[in-house]
Design an enzyme around this catalytic site. Sequence first.
Site, PDB file in Angstrom:
ATOM      1  N   ASP A 144       1.043  -1.633  -0.170  1.00 60.38           N
ATOM      2  CA  ASP A 144       0.076  -0.047   0.014  1.00 60.38           C
ATOM      3  C   ASP A 144       0.872   0.898  -0.051  1.00 60.38           C
ATOM      4  OD1 ASP A 144       0.996  -0.455   2.644  1.00 60.38           O
ATOM      5  OD2 ASP A 144      -0.622  -0.539   3.690  1.00 60.38           O
ATOM      6  N   ASN A 183      -7.551  -2.606  14.634  1.00 62.28           N
ATOM      7  CA  ASN A 183      -8.485  -2.799  13.999  1.00 62.28           C
ATOM      8  C   ASN A 183      -9.111  -4.330  12.623  1.00 62.28           C
ATOM      9  OD1 ASN A 183      -7.978  -2.354  11.231  1.00 62.28           O
ATOM     10  ND2 ASN A 183      -9.129  -0.477  11.459  1.00 62.28           N
ATOM     11  N   GLU A 188      -9.727  -2.017   5.197  1.00 57.55           N
ATOM     12  CA  GLU A 188     -10.101  -1.392   6.886  1.00 57.55           C
ATOM     13  C   GLU A 188     -11.480  -2.564   7.043  1.00 57.55           C
ATOM     14  OE1 GLU A 188      -8.819   0.067   8.437  1.00 57.55           O
ATOM     15  OE2 GLU A 188      -8.741   1.798   8.540  1.00 57.55           O
TER      16      GLU A 188
END
Length: 240
Positions: free
Chosen positions: A67, A134, A141
Amino acid sequence: MVVHVFDQASQVAEAAAAVFTAQLLEKPDSVLGLATGSTPVDTYAELIRLHEHGVLDFSRATSFNLDEYVGLPPSHPESYIAFMKRNLFDRINLKRSYLPNGMAGDLERECLNYEALIREAGGVDLQLLGIGNNGHIGFNEPGESFVFDTNLTALTPSTIHANRRFFDSEEQVPRQALSMGIGTILQARHILLLALGQGKAEVVKGMVEGSITPQVPASILRGHPRVTVLLDRAAASLLS
Ligand code: GLP
């Protein structure tokens, strides 16, 4: 998913470097998938050490990073390209290394081009991953569904907060990134995920023992035939 737990973070880095060494000895022209974040830094230091000792030769390998932030120029010290140069590329003999270009005029086209480049290189042999607090991998995400292709993604408030430590203020953390998709990651032939510290214990438990859900993107790795997870004691502390 094969899970190994080590007493020390330094042993995780040594074990991860051993996996890279085996990969490169077996296939010197391997395609390596690389990651950023604090977690792989010691692994990269170990790869540099092995290269300097003449054990590891990257000259025929190719790398693709997971990324890159959108809108941070490569000259910015917290761009992922700058991170990779500082922590690895400038100190080994890798000749072909790619990251998505977060400054591209047409970001959607850039995602398609990046996928095509990986395909043309023959796909990723060994993909290194960290894991976000997370459960994100790359910058995929948590959400309502898994995003399979390389994509333009909005960082969640918790990721912006977690990455604030690299910037002068939270406002300076980019809000968007380009990330290899979950499908792209799953196509890697071998996935090597590292997690360190108590702060990752809960999400590691979710990944290894919880349900497979887009709310914990890393949980989908359990469906992959060859995933090696290397943890220190603290990150493994909630596993039953
Ligand atoms: C970042 C990266 C991920 C990385 C994660 C965890 O946001 N995009 O690839 O795995 O955060 O980072 P750290 O290793 O610093 O905990």
